[in-house]
Each structure stands twice: as structure tokens, then as C-alpha cells.
Design an enzyme around this catalytic site. Structure first.
Site, short mmCIF file in Angstrom:
data_model
loop_
_atom_site.label_atom_id
_atom_site.label_comp_id
_atom_site.label_asym_id
_atom_site.label_seq_id
_atom_site.Cartn_x
_atom_site.Cartn_y
_atom_site.Cartn_z
N ARG A 111 0.80 -1.13 0.02
CA ARG A 111 0.11 -0.02 0.12
C ARG A 111 0.92 1.17 0.07
O ARG A 111 2.14 1.25 -0.22
CB ARG A 111 -1.15 -0.09 1.07
N ASP A 112 0.34 2.44 0.07
CA ASP A 112 1.04 3.60 0.14
C ASP A 112 1.54 3.71 1.48
O ASP A 112 1.28 4.90 2.29
CB ASP A 112 -0.09 4.76 -0.34
N GLU A 113 2.45 3.17 1.83
CA GLU A 113 3.21 3.19 3.11
C GLU A 113 4.81 2.53 3.02
O GLU A 113 5.80 3.27 2.75
CB GLU A 113 2.48 2.42 4.19
N GLU A 119 -1.46 -7.97 9.16
CA GLU A 119 -1.31 -6.84 10.20
C GLU A 119 -2.09 -7.08 11.19
O GLU A 119 -1.98 -6.60 12.61
CB GLU A 119 -1.59 -5.78 9.22
N HIS A 127 2.36 -8.46 6.72
CA HIS A 127 3.19 -7.75 7.94
C HIS A 127 3.86 -8.75 8.54
O HIS A 127 3.12 -9.66 9.15
CB HIS A 127 2.20 -7.15 8.76
#
Length: 773
Positions: free
Chosen positions: A353-355, A638, A659
């Protein structure tokens, strides 16, 4: 060769450069077409061997006479570029030819200037807004071809690329034309250091296990494994036809493609065909996290072959664990895959994702497991240098490193200083010391450790830490992040921020005292011992009742307090009973989040509550390790509740299916269940603590771990209450076995063990009986 290291510090190597950092004048800025810089030169074919030293602002790939230099990915890598910039060294002798030669360096935004962070607040041009390259090509006679402003530049067929965005490539524009010159950038060459860890490499390709067509005619491929990497395919069609590939980790309940959890990350590739036979494509300057790919074709084109290509900085395993329980075996495999996908230059939280940031809390809790499963020494040492570069003036450690917010605090103020996260600067060096005997990392990080523990003390000016509740305020803590609370009508008890922060305040302070002793820093050792004792007393007074009950009566408080010996002797029996009851009241379901989970089973094992450890570990409901495996997970989630029993995706706005943090349970599998631990008194596995805590329902168990001396192998099987344990130690490694309450009537190689036994290199057979329940 004309290579002379100019400076060496630790394993940081620098050199004297002839070349300049040059920027392509064809570059239109972040988010536009990628550019190249190039040079044509004469070579007589005799000045061999030849070496290329090369780096870039942004990401680069280099070609000599049209042939790619090396196979490393995402070079020069990701660091805090204002602190260090890696360079690579390649033997290019076989790429040169007599006469005219051409060197071409492709450049793209990469981590250097792709928008980083999430949503509308993503930061573009974080470390700079000009991409550039620096290179020295050195012949055997010392002649040097270097980057300077005589090099030319032009745009690439990569029309756009970005870490979160993906890549757009138009094969019709592959004839790279030099249209512009280059410009010398103001750049401090002292920042250049030899790449500090192994290069990112491709792993074995994964073929699709299934594919189908959706209602809109798009083909969805299932590669059977969530991974970090990219899709490579071969396509045939007419010029101008387009292939779009989108990625997802999971499918919705009706098998529909769902990547809402990618948030604003487009995470796609678009390839436009040149139209002259078979064409093979994979992105050059990005990667994705995915199990599924959705392929949309516009125009006349057909996919001939397709594969998922995993990538990693740690592609080779260094340890393995198997048991008689298939779900447990898959859990270990899931952890390995999550580590591979997230150990790409930096230990990131997630690859999709955007992370995709190097969260310190995740790395801190997982570091020991990482070292069991792969050789993570240089990888984590490199990461620690970024952690130190990001440390604030007041000692606060960033929530993640490299930290985009440090240079842009207006966008994200206060992104440093959380207990459990910042403690990475103390915990990870100790892990590297115990696993690899790396004493130098303790010295290198010592000043930063002291600054960190002093910062935490300063939050409330004393041993008890009372963090502010508002995100971004000085000393804010994530506490036990994502700790499950159970039924919202009657939630389970959870740890409070002040208790969590004080626990970790003690953990790091006490550990720093041990590190100081190891380094012979006796004044610091004494200071930290006194401070740790003060925290211990304050913790007892604040969080333990006279009846031995911890204030919040939650699993995390008990687990961390017992594991780190914070329960006074007079309260241990009562507190242990409270701990047991909390587990029972939760129906043996996990009640811990990011900082509590790695401590839960080790604490139960330490207390001899093996029955509880077995029930908590093996239960298959949510929250639980095996729940996600039973739902088909191929990496670690996660959140404990990332997917509902009916397949519904939970909270797509913050939900990663890759994660590694909860995979930290694998440390317990190696150290408790398989019974092998590195000894801090003889680090680097010179000595091994042998202390198996068998879980009979896992029989038979087998584990291995590769160390510098060779391979350690351990395994056992149960016959009723009788356990037969076999251990093999390589030369240069000895074991210590001290019988505990779970080792009844032990015999080693046919001889009874009374107190303690030393196990020489070789294979040993230990037989004992488990106590009656």
C-alpha cells in the site's frame, strides 16, 4: 585495479571519485518520463579487467553496449540520502569490446523523489528534486571514464514510475535518443559508501496455480503465494496494444478482485507493445505486494507466459522449523515469505500500500526471528544507521527509518518518540550481538541508545512514563498497537499507555546496563542499573496491587512483566494465577498486540505454564496465529481480524495481509519448542543454551539453523510422556543443558544428568519424561 578505499568505518567503505554527479537535462521532474545519461567511448580491448563504480540519486540501471550490468535490483538502494548514499561495484570486463563502446545509465524517481507516506499528505521529492548519476569506469591500467558534463541525456520508454505508483512503459519508444545534455549537481561525494548489505535479488519465479476471466473480460491470475515483487510476462500482438496489470493480496467473498487496502497506491504496470514478435516485460524501478494479478488487454495482444517474480534482500533461508502440525508448518512458511517481501533494502511494514516504511516497532519485535530465519546481520546494521541518522536532537527515535517526515516536519510533525518503537535502537543491536557476536554494533549505537533512554526518562521527568494521548505530541506512544479487545459489548482488558511505556522504559534501560557492561563502560553500567532499579520500584508501586494483580489485568502487562522479571518475589505466585485466569477467561485467545505478542508464549513457557502456551498457540479462532492460516493466508497479517470467517475484508483503509510482526512467534518455536538459544555470555552461538519445552501435540519437531560455524540441528518426538531429543552442534559450538521441572529423569547419551551438562560438538541424544499435569 585503481581502487583504494579512502576511509573505512565499521563496514562503511568510501573511495575517491573522479566522476561528478550529473543530472539529465531531459528530466522533466518527479512523476514524468524517466531519463538516461550516456557516453560513447573508444576501447582497444586490452585494458582489462575493468570495473565500474556507480551510484545515483533516484534508482538506476546501467547498460554497456546494450547489455545490463549486473542483476541487482532497485540500486543504489534506500538510505537516508542526506546521510549516506550507497554505491555498487561491478566487473564489466566481459561487456567491453574493441572500438566504440556505449554506456547508458537509466534513472528513475525511486524512493529519492517518489511521493512517500500515505494519502493526500504524501511527500514528493523527499530527499531532492533532481535525479542524477555518478560513475567511474576504471581500466586495468588505471584509465578512468567518469561522469561529467560531456555525457548526453534523453528520455526513456518508461513514461512514469514510482514506488507506490508502479510503471508505464511504451515499447514503441525504445530507441533511446540523446536529445539533451547534462548538468553537474552540487553533491557531497563524502556521502557515498559501498553498499552495506546484500543486493536485492530475484527469487525463483512462481507460476499461476489458477486463472479465470471476470465479467468484464479481464483475466485474474492466482500465483498461490503472497509475495513482494512484480509480474513478468511475454506477450505477442500488434503495435500500440496495451497490457495493464493490477495487483491484489486477497479476493472478496465472491472471488472478486479487491485491492482497496492499497489505498492511494496505484500499484500497477501498463505496457504498450512495439509489435514485432514476442515481447517480455517486467517493471524496472518499482515492486508490489500481491498474490493475484488482474490483466486487462486493449487491442490485439495475447499473453504467452506469465509469472510472479518475488524479490528480497534476504533470499536465502538460514533456519527452518517443522512439526507434526501442518498449520504450524505453514505459519512458519508464512513468516519466511513476509520477511522476504518486507526485507527489501529496509525492514518495511508492508510491500503493497501507500506506506512501505521501515517502522521501528515492527523491526524491534521481529529482529530475533529475522536472524533465526535468514542472515540478517548486515541488513539490520544498515537499518540501524538510518535509525541513528533520523534520531532527533532531543534523543527521540523516529517511528520509521528512513524517515520522510524528518526533512518535512510541516507535513507530519512529531513522528518520533514512541516507546516500543524507538527501543529498536537498543534491542536490535543486542540481537545482533547475541546472534552474530557483533560487538562493533553495540559500540556504534551506544551514544544513540543513551540519548534514547534519556529521552524516555524526560517525557515525564522520572521513572514512570505518562505519554500524551494526542498523536504528534512529544512522547506519544502507540502502546500495544492493535491489541484485540474481544466482544465490543464486553471488551477484554487492554494495557494502558503509561504501563506499556514504563515497561519498555525498563526493558531498554536494563538492557543498556548489560550492553554497557559488555563494552566495559562501567560508569554507564552503574548509572543504568540504578535507573532500572528505580523504574522497577516505581512500576511495582504504580501497577501492582498488594494482592499481586497488575493494574490493567491484561495479557500484555503480565507477559512483559514476567518475561523481564518485573514482578517482585512476594507477588509472583499470585500474579501468575491472575495471568493464568486472564488467559482462561479469554478462552485461550490472544489478547496482545504488537509489543505484547512476542512476549506472550515465552512468558508462559518461562513460568512453566506449557498447557496454556499450547492452547493459546494452537487454537484456530480469531484472534490467533492459526486462524489466518486456516483462512488460506500465505503471509502474516497486520491485524488478527484482517478477514472475517465469511471472507469479508476488514477495514481496508488499514489492513495489510503481509506484515511480519506477529510472525515473531517463530523465535519461541526455535528457542523454546526446539530448545536452542544463543548465549549472551558467549555470543554468536559459541555456546548454545539447550532447554527444550516440548508441546506434545506438535510431535515430531525438527529445526535447523545455519551459523558461521556450520549448522545446528535439533529435533524431538514424544512417546507418551517420554521425549527423545536429538541435537547436533557444529565444530566451534558447545551446548549447555540444565534440567528443569519439565525434564524428568534426564539422560544424555545414556548417562543420567544431575545438575548441568556440557554438550561438545557432534550429535547428542537427550531422553527425559514430561511431568504429569
Amino acid at each position: 585495479m585503481n581502487f583504494q578505499p579512502a576511509a573505512i568505518s565499521g563496514n562503511l567503505v568510501s573511495r575517491t571519485w573522479s566522476g561528478d554527479m550529473i543530472a539529465p537535462l531531459s528530466d522533466g521532474g518527479q512523476g514524468t518520463a524517466a531519463s538516461f545519461v550516456s557516453k560513447t567511448f573508444e576501447h582497444d580491448g586490452t585494458k582489462l579487467p575493468a570495473e565500474l563504480f556507480i551510484s545515483a540519486l533516484g534508482l538506476y540501471r546501467c547498460f554497456i553496449n546494450g547489455v545490463r550490468v549486473g542483476s541487482d535490483l532497485l540500486t543504489p538502494g534506500w538510505t537516508n540520502y542526506d546521510d549516506r548514499l550507497a554505491y555498487q561495484r561491478y566487473d564489466v570486463s566481459n561487456l567491453l569490446k574493441p572500438g566504440l563502446n556505449r554506456i547508458e545509465i537509466w534513472l528513475a524517481d525511486g524512493w529519492y523523489r517518489s511521493p512517500l507516506m500515505w494519502g493526500a499528505q504524501a511527500i514528493p521529492n523527499c530527499w531532492g528534486d533532481r535525479i542524477g548519476a555518478i560513475a567511474d569506469l576504471i581500466g586495468a591500467d588505471g584509465t578512468v571514464l567518469s561522469t561529467d558534463t560531456t555525457w548526453r541525456s534523453g528520455v526513456l520508454p518508461i513514461l512514469r514510475s514510482g514506488i507506490y505508483f508502479g510503471e508505464i512503459y511504451d515499447a514503441r519508444q525504445e530507441n533511446c535518443v540523446e536529445t539533451h545534455g547534462t548538468e553537474k549537481l552540487a553533491f557531497d561525494k563524502a556521502l557515498l559508501v559501498a553498499h552495506e548489505t546484500a543486493a536485492v535479488r530475484e527469487l525463483r519465479p512462481l507460476t499461476a496455480v489458477e486463472n479465470w476471466t471476470d465479467d468484464e473480460g479481464r483475466t485474474i491470475y492466482d500465483f498461490g503465494q503472497n509475495a513482494g515483487g512484480y509480474i513478468r510476462y511475454t506477450v505477442r500482438g500488434t503495435a500500440g496494444a496495451e497490457v495493464r496489470v493490477e495487483h491484489s493480496e486477497v479476493l472478496g467473498p465472491d472471488r472478486h478482485f479487491d485491492n482497496r487496502n492499497y489505498r492511494t497506491a496505484a500499484a500497477h504496470t501498463v505496457y504498450t507493445l512495439r509489435g514485432n514478435g514476442d515481447e517480455t516485460y517486467a517493471p524496472h524501478f518499482t515492486f508490489h505486494g500481491f498474490r493475484y494479478a488482474r490483466v486487462t488487454i486493449k487491442g490485439d495482444a495475447k499473453i504467452l507466459a506469465i509469472a510472479s517474480i518475488p524479490i528480497s534482500s534476504v533470499p536465502e533461508p538460514a533456519g527452518g522449523f517443522t512439526s507434526g502440525n501442518a498449520l504450524v508448518n505453514r505459519l512458519v512458511e508464512n513468516t519466511i515469505w513476509s520477511q522476504r517481501a518486507n526485507f527489501v533494502e529496509v525492514p518495511t511494514d508492508c510491500p503493497q500500500r501507500d506506506e512501505r516504511l521501515g517502522w521501528t516497532g515492527d523491526a524491534q519485535v521481529f529482529a530475533a526471528t529475522a536472524c533465526w530465519l535468514s542472515d540478517s546481520q548486515s541488513f539490520l546494521r544498515k537499518y540501524l544507521r538510518d535509525v541513528m541518522a533520523d534520531q532527533r536532537e532531543d534523543g527521540a527515535v523516529s517511528h520509521f527509518s528512513p524517515d520522510p517526515t524528518r526533512l518535512h516536519p510541516a507535513n507530519f510533525p512529531g513522528y518520533a518518540g514512541s516507546t516500543g518503537w524507538g527501543d529498536a535502537i537498543v534491542v536490535i543491536p543486542w540481537v545482533l550481538y547475541t546472534h552474530y557476536g557483533d560487538r562493533a554494533v553495540l559500540s556504534e549505537c551506544l551514544e544513540s541508545m543513551v540519548r534514547w533512554v534519556d529521552f524516555v526518562w524526560s517525557i515525564s521527568d522520572g521513572p514512570l512514563v505518562r505519554p500524551p494521548s494526542r498523536w504528534g505530541d512529544r512522547g506519544f506512544t502507540f502502546g500495544d498497537w492493535l491489541q484485540p479487545v474481544g466482544d465490543n459489548r464486553k471488551p477484554r482488558p487492554t494495557i494502558a499507555d503509561d504501563c506499556a511505556a514504563t515497561l519498555y522504559h525498563f526493558i531498554s534501560t536494563d538492557l543498556l546496563a548489560r550492553i554497557a557492561a559488555t563494552l566495559g563502560e562501567h560508569a554507564l553500567e552503574e548509572k543504568m542499573k540504578q535507573r532500572a532499579n528505580e523504574i522497577r520500584r516505581a512500576f511495582t508501586n504504580e501497577f501492582i496491587t498488594p494482592a499481586g494483580r497488575l493494574a490493567h489485568n491484561d495479557q500484555t502487562s503480565y507477559a512483559l512483566a514476567f518475561l523481564h522479571d518485573l514482578i517482585p518475589a512476594e507477588h509472583r505466585q499470585a500474579a501468575q494465577q491472575h495471568f493464568r485466569q486472564v488467559i482462561i477467561d479469554a478462552d485461550y485467545k490472544i489478547g496482545t498486540g504488537f509489543i505484547g505478542t512476542p512476549a506472550l508464549l515465552p512468558a508462559l513457557t518461562k513460568l512453566g505454564m506449557d498447557d496454556l502456551a499450547e492452547k493459546v498457540f494452537l487454537q484456530e479462532d480469531v484472534p490467533g496465529w492459526l486462524y489466518q492460516v486456516s483462512k488460506g493466508a500465505t503471509t502474516i497479517w497486520e491485524r488478527w481480524d484482517s478477514m472475517a470467517p465469511d471472507g469479508t475484508i476488514y477495514e481496508p483503509d488499514m489492513n495489510s495481509y503481509n506484515h511480519y510482526a506477529y510472525g515473531a512467534v517463530c523465535q519461541w518455536l526455535f528457542e523454546s519448542v526446539a530448545g536452542i538459544s544463543p548465549s549472551p555470555s558467549a555470543p554468536g552461538f559459541a555456546e548454545v543454551i539447550v532447554d527444550p519445552a516440548p508441546i506434545p501435540s506438535l510431535s515430531p519437531v525438527s529445526a535447523y539453523h545455519d551459523i558461521s560455524q556450520g549448522r545446528i540441528e535439533a529435533g524431538w518426538h514424544c512417546d507418551g510422556k517420554k521425549v527423545t531429543y536429538v541435537l547436533t552442534l557444529p565444530e566451534g559450538c558447545i551446548g549447555w543443558f540444565r534440567p528443569g521441572k519439565r525434564h524428568q529423569n534426564p539422560s544424555l547419551n545414556g548417562e543420567p544428568v544431575v545438575e548441568e551438562a556440557v554438550l561438545a560438538p557432534g550429535t547428542h541424544r537427550l531422553v527425559f519424561s514430561l511431568p504429569n499435569s
